[in-house]
Design an enzyme around this catalytic site. Structure first.
Site, mmCIF file in Angstrom:
data_model
loop_
_atom_site.group_PDB
_atom_site.id
_atom_site.type_symbol
_atom_site.label_atom_id
_atom_site.label_comp_id
_atom_site.label_asym_id
_atom_site.label_seq_id
_atom_site.Cartn_x
_atom_site.Cartn_y
_atom_site.Cartn_z
ATOM 1 N N CYS A 63 -60.586 -51.146 -40.715
ATOM 2 C CA CYS A 63 -60.354 -50.055 -41.494
ATOM 3 C C CYS A 63 -59.303 -49.590 -43.066
ATOM 4 O O CYS A 63 -58.139 -50.475 -43.464
ATOM 5 C CB CYS A 63 -59.539 -48.855 -40.869
ATOM 6 S SG CYS A 63 -59.568 -47.607 -41.455
ATOM 7 N N CYS A 67 -52.366 -46.169 -42.389
ATOM 8 C CA CYS A 67 -52.193 -45.528 -41.800
ATOM 9 C C CYS A 67 -51.325 -46.141 -40.806
ATOM 10 O O CYS A 67 -51.176 -47.067 -40.842
ATOM 11 C CB CYS A 67 -52.990 -44.743 -40.757
ATOM 12 S SG CYS A 67 -54.195 -44.066 -41.436
ATOM 13 N N CYS A 139 -66.952 -35.556 -28.542
ATOM 14 C CA CYS A 139 -65.982 -35.359 -29.412
ATOM 15 C C CYS A 139 -66.648 -36.698 -30.499
ATOM 16 O O CYS A 139 -67.065 -38.057 -29.286
ATOM 17 C CB CYS A 139 -65.189 -35.046 -29.107
ATOM 18 S SG CYS A 139 -63.560 -34.744 -30.543
ATOM 19 N N ARG A 271 -53.389 -31.374 -25.676
ATOM 20 C CA ARG A 271 -53.428 -33.106 -24.798
ATOM 21 C C ARG A 271 -52.346 -33.268 -24.953
ATOM 22 O O ARG A 271 -52.189 -33.739 -26.175
ATOM 23 C CB ARG A 271 -55.227 -33.429 -25.616
ATOM 24 C CG ARG A 271 -55.219 -34.524 -24.453
ATOM 25 C CD ARG A 271 -56.287 -35.551 -25.365
ATOM 26 N NE ARG A 271 -57.223 -34.461 -25.136
ATOM 27 C CZ ARG A 271 -58.769 -34.086 -26.714
ATOM 28 N NH1 ARG A 271 -57.938 -34.346 -27.227
ATOM 29 N NH2 ARG A 271 -59.220 -32.937 -26.367
#
Ligand code: SAM
Ligand code: DTB
Ligand code: SF4
Length: 343
Positions: A63, A67, A139, A271
């Site tokens: 990616c 992050c 999702c 969650r």
């Protein structure tokens, strides 16, 4: 006439929470906080019911984003093997297995900065159509989306889009430099406009301060409508990532954050997401007491281990918990698409 469980849920939502109010809730004595959270929880959700969501990585690694927590970033050397986009029929077969194992929501994650156009996006649409046909909640989390992509995902049957704010706006730049908070908010807005429900939460244990956790909660709880689903992740420390040597997070921080989220966003599904493998059963039980009513099940999260199905079965048995059988969006208690228009 007595108020029914579902009627109670249509009142009392607020979107104007201030940092001071949130701090006041977060910092109260733990037992008072848990009491308030449990009262809120029982006014809006059936007690002892936990939604089980199945997570699969449909495209892994390489990616371009940086992050600091993520093993899939090309900026970090984690030795993770990359995998191109999975075959749609293989993904749908996994969803069938997830359903057979009792999961009501199927979440597909891709290590992209933004959803691609062309053949790959068409393949994702095929996956969404296939999973939706199984009558599961579907999702996706694919990175940034344009409004047009959000609309096409909606037409394919997507229930929810996961896009985490991760932390406070102030701390964000310490963790990610290749995008800004405003980019995240823009994608959330496109998702909302397309009529897809929003799944957005954060990660704890990245070296943020208490004030950053409060700042994240403020961002989430002032979105109108609230995200229907709020994942609270405990950082999974992966060797090779800049956050690999963060100190252990006190699980009570998870408990406080979940309880505060429950009070601020009473109708949302909260969650207990990544990090369960690292937590004791007692800590997980406190998170449920704090109002968490959803977990990821299955042996793996995206790239890191999750508790084994047997362990989760034992946990449910010992705590007297039962899986929420109907997809949460059909319960009509506001944790679904209807809320997007009705609030
Ligand atoms: N690339 C897309 C994105 O970032 O939105 C989707 C996939 S990304 C892996 C989904 C979410 O997983 C991130 O937003 C982050 O909150 C969470 N995550 C990633 N690595 C994590 C870790 N090591 N521990 C806890 N949560 C993590
Ligand atoms: C979310 O908030 N947590 C999930 C899901 N949404 C996509 C991802 C957790 C990832 C944990 C690290 C890994 O397994 O790679
Ligand atoms: Fe990429 Fe998502 Fe990981 Fe960030 S969290 S590096 S965007 S896969």
């Amino acid at each position: 006439m007595s108020t029914t469980f579902f009627e109670k849920t249509t009142t009392g939502l607020r979107y104007d929470w201030t940092r001071e109010e949130i701090r006041g809730i977060y910092q109260q004595p733990l037992l008072d906080l848990l009491h308030q959270a449990q009262q809120t929880h029982r006014a809006h959700h059936p007690p002892n019911r936990i939604q089980t969501c199945w997570l699969v990585s449909i495209k892994t690694g390489a990616c371009p984003e940086d992050c600091g927590y993520c093993p899939q970033s090309a900026h970090h050397n984690t030795g993770l093997p990359r995998q191109e986009l999975m075959d749609p029929q293989e993904t749908i077969a996994q969803a069938r297995r997830a359903k057979a194992n009792g999961a009501t929501r199927f979440c597909m994650g891709a290590a992209w900065r933004q959803a691609p156009e062309g053949r790959e996006f068409e393949a994702v649409l095929e996956m969404v159509r296939g999973v939706a046909a199984l009558e599961m909640e579907v999702c996706c989390t694919l990175g940034m989306l344009t409004e047009n992509q959000a609309q096409r995902l909606k037409e394919a049957g997507l229930t929810a889009y996961n896009h985490n704010l991760d932390t406070s706006p102030e701390f964000y730049g310490n963790i990610i430099t290749t995008r800004v908070y405003e980019d995240r908010l823009r994608t959330l807005d496109s998702v909302r406009r397309a009529g897809i429900t929003v799944c957005s939460g954060g990660i704890l244990g990245m070296g943020e301060k208490e004030e950053d956790r409060i700042g994240l909660l403020e961002q989430l709880a002032t979105l109108r409508p609230h995200p229907e689903s709020v994942p609270v992740n405990m950082l999974v420390r992966v060797e090779g990532t800049p956050l690999a040597s963060q100190p252990d997070l006190d699980p009570l921080v998870m408990v406080r954050t979940i309880a505060t989220a429950r009070i601020l966003m009473p109708r949302s599904m909260v969650r207990l997401a990544a990090g369960r493998k690292q937590m004791t059963r007692e800590a997980s039980a406190l998170c449920f007491l704090a109002g968490a009513n959803s977990i990821f099940v299955g042996e793996r999260l995206l790239t890191t281990p999750n508790p084994l199905p047997d362990e989760d079965q034992m946990l449910f048995r010992d705590l007297g918990l039962e899986p929420l059988e109907e997809p949460a969006t059909r319960r009509g208690d506001g944790a679904g698409p209807a809320a997007a228009h009705g609030e």
